[in-house]
Design a protein around this motif. Structure first.
Motif, PDB file in Angstrom:
ATOM      1  N   SER A 163     125.416  43.621 -38.462  1.00 48.59           N
ATOM      2  CA  SER A 163     126.332  42.597 -38.968  1.00 48.59           C
ATOM      3  C   SER A 163     127.333  42.218 -37.884  1.00 48.59           C
ATOM      4  CB  SER A 163     127.077  43.124 -40.196  1.00 48.59           C
ATOM      5  OG  SER A 163     128.182  42.309 -40.503  1.00 48.59           O
ATOM      6  N   GLY A 164     127.263  40.976 -37.417  1.00 43.42           N
ATOM      7  CA  GLY A 164     128.201  40.524 -36.392  1.00 43.42           C
ATOM      8  C   GLY A 164     129.630  40.482 -36.905  1.00 43.42           C
ATOM      9  N   HIS A 165     129.799  40.108 -38.180  1.00 43.16           N
ATOM     10  CA  HIS A 165     131.140  40.072 -38.770  1.00 43.16           C
ATOM     11  C   HIS A 165     131.758  41.469 -38.791  1.00 43.16           C
ATOM     12  CE1 HIS A 165     129.635  36.198 -40.094  1.00 43.16           C
ATOM     13  NE2 HIS A 165     130.805  35.868 -40.610  1.00 43.16           N
ATOM     14  N   THR A 166     130.950  42.459 -39.176  1.00 44.40           N
ATOM     15  CA  THR A 166     131.455  43.835 -39.231  1.00 44.40           C
ATOM     16  C   THR A 166     131.704  44.375 -37.831  1.00 44.40           C
ATOM     17  OG1 THR A 166     130.135  44.128 -41.238  1.00 44.40           O
ATOM     18  CG2 THR A 166     131.085  46.109 -40.256  1.00 44.40           C
ATOM     19  N   MET A 167     130.908  43.950 -36.869  1.00 42.77           N
ATOM     20  CA  MET A 167     131.163  44.339 -35.479  1.00 42.77           C
ATOM     21  C   MET A 167     132.539  43.835 -35.038  1.00 42.77           C
ATOM     22  SD  MET A 167     127.793  43.980 -33.096  1.00 42.77           S
ATOM     23  CE  MET A 167     126.565  45.278 -33.006  1.00 42.77           C
ATOM     24  N   PHE A 168     132.829  42.585 -35.364  1.00 41.48           N
ATOM     25  CA  PHE A 168     134.127  42.018 -34.995  1.00 41.48           C
ATOM     26  C   PHE A 168     135.262  42.791 -35.663  1.00 41.48           C
ATOM     27  CE2 PHE A 168     137.620  39.013 -35.968  1.00 41.48           C
ATOM     28  CZ  PHE A 168     138.035  38.756 -34.667  1.00 41.48           C
ATOM     29  N   VAL A 169     135.086  43.116 -36.935  1.00 37.68           N
ATOM     30  CA  VAL A 169     136.098  43.904 -37.648  1.00 37.68           C
ATOM     31  C   VAL A 169     136.292  45.244 -36.953  1.00 37.68           C
ATOM     32  CG1 VAL A 169     136.546  45.186 -39.774  1.00 37.68           C
ATOM     33  CG2 VAL A 169     135.779  42.818 -39.893  1.00 37.68           C
ATOM     34  N   LEU A 173     139.622  46.894 -35.237  1.00 36.51           N
ATOM     35  CA  LEU A 173     140.161  48.178 -35.691  1.00 36.51           C
ATOM     36  C   LEU A 173     140.375  49.150 -34.537  1.00 36.51           C
ATOM     37  CD1 LEU A 173     138.113  48.658 -38.988  1.00 36.51           C
ATOM     38  CD2 LEU A 173     140.572  48.276 -38.790  1.00 36.51           C
ATOM     39  N   VAL A 174     139.399  49.247 -33.621  1.00 34.78           N
ATOM     40  CA  VAL A 174     139.565  50.211 -32.524  1.00 34.78           C
ATOM     41  C   VAL A 174     140.613  49.726 -31.525  1.00 34.78           C
ATOM     42  CG1 VAL A 174     137.250  51.209 -32.678  1.00 34.78           C
ATOM     43  CG2 VAL A 174     137.623  49.237 -31.198  1.00 34.78           C
ATOM     44  N   CYS A 175     140.687  48.419 -31.310  1.00 31.05           N
ATOM     45  CA  CYS A 175     141.623  47.894 -30.310  1.00 31.05           C
ATOM     46  C   CYS A 175     143.038  47.733 -30.882  1.00 31.05           C
ATOM     47  CB  CYS A 175     141.114  46.566 -29.761  1.00 31.05           C
ATOM     48  SG  CYS A 175     139.604  46.713 -28.772  1.00 31.05           S
ATOM     49  N   PHE A 176     143.164  46.941 -31.930  1.00 35.23           N
ATOM     50  CA  PHE A 176     144.495  46.684 -32.503  1.00 35.23           C
ATOM     51  C   PHE A 176     144.936  47.806 -33.441  1.00 35.23           C
ATOM     52  CE2 PHE A 176     142.807  42.443 -31.474  1.00 35.23           C
ATOM     53  CZ  PHE A 176     143.830  41.981 -30.659  1.00 35.23           C
ATOM     54  N   GLY A 177     143.999  48.290 -34.263  1.00 35.50           N
ATOM     55  CA  GLY A 177     144.340  49.390 -35.154  1.00 35.50           C
ATOM     56  C   GLY A 177     144.767  50.616 -34.385  1.00 35.50           C
ATOM     57  N   GLY A 178     144.091  50.859 -33.247  1.00 33.87           N
ATOM     58  CA  GLY A 178     144.473  51.995 -32.404  1.00 33.87           C
ATOM     59  C   GLY A 178     145.877  51.849 -31.850  1.00 33.87           C
ATOM     60  N   ARG A 210     123.036  44.338 -45.972  1.00 31.10           N
ATOM     61  CA  ARG A 210     122.936  45.571 -46.741  1.00 31.10           C
ATOM     62  C   ARG A 210     123.939  46.574 -46.169  1.00 31.10           C
ATOM     63  NH1 ARG A 210     118.188  43.546 -45.243  1.00 31.10           N
ATOM     64  NH2 ARG A 210     116.768  42.803 -46.872  1.00 31.10           N
ATOM     65  N   PRO A 211     124.281  47.615 -46.909  1.00 37.14           N
ATOM     66  CA  PRO A 211     125.240  48.606 -46.398  1.00 37.14           C
ATOM     67  C   PRO A 211     124.852  49.204 -45.047  1.00 37.14           C
ATOM     68  CG  PRO A 211     124.937  48.921 -48.745  1.00 37.14           C
ATOM     69  CD  PRO A 211     123.936  47.872 -48.331  1.00 37.14           C
ATOM     70  N   ILE A 212     123.540  49.398 -44.804  1.00 38.45           N
ATOM     71  CA  ILE A 212     123.109  49.988 -43.535  1.00 38.45           C
ATOM     72  C   ILE A 212     123.453  49.084 -42.358  1.00 38.45           C
ATOM     73  CG2 ILE A 212     120.798  49.001 -43.678  1.00 38.45           C
ATOM     74  CD1 ILE A 212     121.797  52.424 -42.172  1.00 38.45           C
ATOM     75  N   ASP A 213     123.478  47.769 -42.594  1.00 41.05           N
ATOM     76  CA  ASP A 213     123.864  46.818 -41.541  1.00 41.05           C
ATOM     77  C   ASP A 213     125.324  47.026 -41.150  1.00 41.05           C
ATOM     78  OD1 ASP A 213     121.330  45.785 -41.962  1.00 41.05           O
ATOM     79  OD2 ASP A 213     122.033  44.123 -43.199  1.00 41.05           O
ATOM     80  N   LEU A 214     126.161  47.257 -42.159  1.00 42.20           N
ATOM     81  CA  LEU A 214     127.588  47.457 -41.907  1.00 42.20           C
ATOM     82  C   LEU A 214     127.830  48.773 -41.172  1.00 42.20           C
ATOM     83  CD1 LEU A 214     128.975  46.470 -45.458  1.00 42.20           C
ATOM     84  CD2 LEU A 214     128.267  44.972 -43.585  1.00 42.20           C
ATOM     85  N   VAL A 215     127.233  49.845 -41.678  1.00 41.56           N
ATOM     86  CA  VAL A 215     127.421  51.174 -41.081  1.00 41.56           C
ATOM     87  C   VAL A 215     126.899  51.192 -39.643  1.00 41.56           C
ATOM     88  CG1 VAL A 215     126.744  53.601 -41.221  1.00 41.56           C
ATOM     89  CG2 VAL A 215     127.379  52.362 -43.296  1.00 41.56           C
ATOM     90  N   GLY A 216     125.730  50.602 -39.420  1.00 44.85           N
ATOM     91  CA  GLY A 216     125.160  50.556 -38.072  1.00 44.85           C
ATOM     92  C   GLY A 216     126.052  49.811 -37.097  1.00 44.85           C
ATOM     93  N   SER A 217     126.670  48.733 -37.555  1.00 48.73           N
ATOM     94  CA  SER A 217     127.572  47.948 -36.700  1.00 48.73           C
ATOM     95  C   SER A 217     128.787  48.765 -36.292  1.00 48.73           C
ATOM     96  CB  SER A 217     128.019  46.682 -37.444  1.00 48.73           C
ATOM     97  OG  SER A 217     126.919  45.893 -37.803  1.00 48.73           O
ATOM     98  N   VAL A 218     129.366  49.489 -37.256  1.00 48.94           N
ATOM     99  CA  VAL A 218     130.546  50.303 -36.978  1.00 48.94           C
ATOM    100  C   VAL A 218     130.215  51.424 -35.996  1.00 48.94           C
ATOM    101  CG1 VAL A 218     132.288  51.834 -37.979  1.00 48.94           C
ATOM    102  CG2 VAL A 218     131.592  49.774 -39.205  1.00 48.94           C
ATOM    103  N   LEU A 219     129.094  52.086 -36.218  1.00 51.15           N
ATOM    104  CA  LEU A 219     128.692  53.183 -35.327  1.00 51.15           C
ATOM    105  C   LEU A 219     128.441  52.674 -33.911  1.00 51.15           C
ATOM    106  CD1 LEU A 219     126.276  55.215 -37.651  1.00 51.15           C
ATOM    107  CD2 LEU A 219     128.607  55.812 -36.964  1.00 51.15           C
ATOM    108  N   PHE A 220     127.834  51.505 -33.795  1.00 55.04           N
ATOM    109  CA  PHE A 220     127.558  50.953 -32.467  1.00 55.04           C
ATOM    110  C   PHE A 220     128.854  50.678 -31.711  1.00 55.04           C
ATOM    111  CE2 PHE A 220     126.994  47.349 -29.581  1.00 55.04           C
ATOM    112  CZ  PHE A 220     125.966  47.823 -28.783  1.00 55.04           C
ATOM    113  N   ILE A 221     129.817  50.027 -32.360  1.00 56.18           N
ATOM    114  CA  ILE A 221     131.092  49.731 -31.704  1.00 56.18           C
ATOM    115  C   ILE A 221     131.828  51.025 -31.376  1.00 56.18           C
ATOM    116  CG2 ILE A 221     133.364  48.673 -32.004  1.00 56.18           C
ATOM    117  CD1 ILE A 221     131.068  46.713 -31.419  1.00 56.18           C
TER     118      ILE A 221
END
Length: 251
Positions: A163-169, A173-178, A210-221
């Motif tokens: 998910s490109g949208h979730t990748m952006f999120v 999170l890692v840059c600004f949230g950090g 699907r949820p796996i798309d979201l989780v995979g995007s977060v793990l990749f980033i």
């Protein structure tokens, strides 16, 4: 190595919290019926959320977050490091998204609706059609599906994972949230997490992922962020050069 990971601790912590929040979303997917009617308020709400992390609004979101980060007391050197880091991860994330989609070739969930409506024999068949044929199929099913959903289907006829949208999120999170976490701006961290979870759920609600798309995007980033080299050495050299250049220009 310990100092290296400690420097990334806050960003990874925020990302880990986000992952824990979206992981249970698989429990809610079964309750999302893409053929249900949608009120204008509901459709607009999820549309605004999803667009805030998409091509229509991600620049605006970045601008708001950049302005917010300016209110935090950072040295010019620290700010330069964060901005360069953000730029690198954005480039890697967007490039990897396109490549991974073509490697995995995972059909979007809405193609299952097209299959159930007997418009195509199976979801994978959708990607063998031309762009105009894909649009015609989506328009055919628009009598059964809310336009609040199909308008997004028409705009995104590529593959589902990641998910490109979730990748952006996740990047935000890692840059600004950090940065917010490091400076104890926990309220801003909370707002950022709520927005991120909202975007992630909107992608499921619309029928794009699907949820796996979201989780995979977060793990990749998370992996990209963890593997990024420390920019302090380079920033030291840049600022030393700037100081030298300024000193010579004033002589």
């Amino acid at each position: 190595m310990k100092d290296y990971l400690c420097a990334k601790r806050d960003g990874l912590t925020v990302l880990a919290v986000f992952l824990l929040l979206i992981a249970p979303m698989s429990l809610f997917v079964s309750h999302i019926e893409l053929l249900d009617s949608v009120s204008d308020s509901e459709g607009m709400f999820y549309g605004v959320l999803t667009n805030s992390a998409g091509t229509q609004g991600f620049l605006m979101t970045l601008a708001v977050l950049l302005i917010g980060s300016m209110t935090i007391g950072m040295t010019p050197k620290q700010r330069w490091e964060k901005f360069v880091q953000l730029g690198i991860i954005l480039v890697i994330g967007f490039a990897a998204k396109t490549g991974l989609k073509h490697v995995t070739e995972s059909p979007r969930p809405y193609t299952e609706v097209l299959t159930h409506q007997l418009l195509i024999p199976k979801p994978a068949h959708f990607y063998q059609l031309t762009s105009s044929q894909q649009d015609q199929l989506i328009e055919q099913v628009s009598e059964q599906v809310s336009p609040w959903r199909t308008q997004h289907w028409l705009g995104e006829t590529d593959y589902s994972f990641p998910s490109g949208h979730t990748m952006f999120v996740a990047i935000c999170l890692v840059c600004f949230g950090g940065v917010f976490m490091e400076n104890k701006r926990y309220g801003l961290v909370g707002i950022l997490l709520i927005w991120g979870v909202g975007v992630a759920y909107s992608r499921l609600w619309i029928g794009m992922h699907r949820p796996i798309d979201l989780v995979g995007s977060v793990l990749f980033i998370g992996l990209v962020y963890a593997a990024m080299p420390n920019l302090s050495i380079w920033s030291d050299r840049v600022f030393e050069w700037l100081k030298l250049h300024k000193r010579l220009s004033t002589q």
